[in-house]
Design a protein around this motif. Structure first.
Motif, short mmCIF file in Angstrom:
data_model
loop_
_atom_site.label_atom_id
_atom_site.label_comp_id
_atom_site.label_asym_id
_atom_site.label_seq_id
_atom_site.Cartn_x
_atom_site.Cartn_y
_atom_site.Cartn_z
N LEU A 164 13.44 57.09 72.40
CA LEU A 164 12.45 57.99 71.80
C LEU A 164 12.02 57.48 70.43
O LEU A 164 10.83 57.52 70.09
CB LEU A 164 13.02 59.40 71.68
CG LEU A 164 13.30 60.12 73.01
CD1 LEU A 164 13.98 61.44 72.76
CD2 LEU A 164 12.02 60.31 73.78
N ASP A 165 12.98 56.98 69.64
CA ASP A 165 12.61 56.44 68.33
C ASP A 165 11.75 55.20 68.47
O ASP A 165 10.79 54.99 67.73
CB ASP A 165 13.86 56.11 67.52
CG ASP A 165 14.66 57.37 67.15
OD1 ASP A 165 14.02 58.44 67.09
OD2 ASP A 165 15.89 57.27 66.94
N GLN A 166 12.08 54.35 69.45
CA GLN A 166 11.28 53.13 69.69
C GLN A 166 9.87 53.50 70.16
O GLN A 166 8.89 52.87 69.76
CB GLN A 166 11.98 52.25 70.75
CG GLN A 166 13.28 51.66 70.27
CD GLN A 166 14.01 50.94 71.39
OE1 GLN A 166 13.46 50.78 72.47
NE2 GLN A 166 15.25 50.51 71.11
N ALA A 167 9.78 54.50 71.01
CA ALA A 167 8.47 54.91 71.51
C ALA A 167 7.61 55.48 70.40
O ALA A 167 6.42 55.21 70.32
CB ALA A 167 8.62 55.95 72.63
N GLN A 168 8.21 56.23 69.49
CA GLN A 168 7.45 56.76 68.34
C GLN A 168 7.01 55.63 67.42
O GLN A 168 5.95 55.69 66.83
CB GLN A 168 8.30 57.79 67.58
CG GLN A 168 8.45 59.09 68.33
CD GLN A 168 9.33 60.08 67.60
OE1 GLN A 168 9.94 59.75 66.58
NE2 GLN A 168 9.42 61.29 68.12
N GLU A 212 12.82 68.31 77.26
CA GLU A 212 12.76 67.48 76.06
C GLU A 212 14.12 67.44 75.36
O GLU A 212 14.56 66.37 74.91
CB GLU A 212 11.70 68.04 75.11
CG GLU A 212 11.47 67.17 73.89
CD GLU A 212 10.39 67.73 72.99
OE1 GLU A 212 10.21 67.16 71.90
OE2 GLU A 212 9.74 68.73 73.36
N ARG A 213 14.80 68.57 75.30
CA ARG A 213 16.12 68.60 74.67
C ARG A 213 17.11 67.76 75.48
O ARG A 213 17.93 67.02 74.92
CB ARG A 213 16.61 70.05 74.59
CG ARG A 213 17.90 70.18 73.81
CD ARG A 213 18.28 71.61 73.61
NE ARG A 213 18.36 72.25 74.93
CZ ARG A 213 18.66 73.51 75.12
NH1 ARG A 213 18.85 74.30 74.09
NH2 ARG A 213 18.72 74.01 76.33
N ASP A 215 19.41 60.39 75.38
CA ASP A 215 19.05 59.25 74.55
C ASP A 215 20.09 59.01 73.47
O ASP A 215 20.49 57.87 73.20
CB ASP A 215 17.67 59.47 73.93
CG ASP A 215 17.10 58.22 73.29
OD1 ASP A 215 17.34 57.12 73.82
OD2 ASP A 215 16.41 58.37 72.27
N GLU A 216 20.54 60.09 72.85
CA GLU A 216 21.56 59.96 71.81
C GLU A 216 22.90 59.54 72.41
O GLU A 216 23.64 58.75 71.81
CB GLU A 216 21.71 61.26 71.04
CG GLU A 216 20.53 61.57 70.13
CD GLU A 216 20.65 62.92 69.45
OE1 GLU A 216 21.73 63.55 69.57
OE2 GLU A 216 19.67 63.35 68.83
N ALA A 217 23.23 60.07 73.58
CA ALA A 217 24.52 59.73 74.21
C ALA A 217 24.54 58.28 74.67
O ALA A 217 25.56 57.60 74.56
CB ALA A 217 24.77 60.66 75.39
#
Length: 99
Positions: A91-95, A76-77, A83-85
């Motif tokens: 992940l934000d879109q999926a949430q 997960e990390r 995702d950030e790179a």
């Protein structure tokens, strides 16, 4: 043979049969008690074996579960870092879609 009454010097066939029947009944009782004790001991040994087996295996299962959780947190990390790179913010879109 254990005899409850005094033995007469002139035994009849009936007396002998009576003594033999008494001895057979006593031996049946002894055999029954020994059989019950053997069964009880066997069941107790099986229960103790199962208890010991699960007690020993509990630590192994706990170690496997801890290792799996550690790997899941690392994965997960890693996904967050990728995702950030990449700047995609999957992940934000999926949430956002789940809410």
């Amino acid at each position: 043979m254990t005899i409850k009454r005094k033995v007469r010097p002139n035994l009849t066939n009936y007396d002998v049969i009576e003594m033999v029947q008494h001895e057979i009944r006593e031996s049946e009782k002894r055999i029954f008690r020994k059989t019950i004790m053997a069964i009880f001991t066997g069941v107790l040994c099986i229960v103790l074996f199962i208890y010991a087996f699960f007690t020993i295996q509990g630590g192994v299962v706990r170690d496997y579960a801890a290792e799996a959780m550690r790997k899941a947190f690392e994965a997960e990390r890693a996904v967050h870092i990728i995702d950030e790179a990449a700047g995609t913010n999957f992940l934000d879109q999926a949430q956002g879609h789940q809410k």
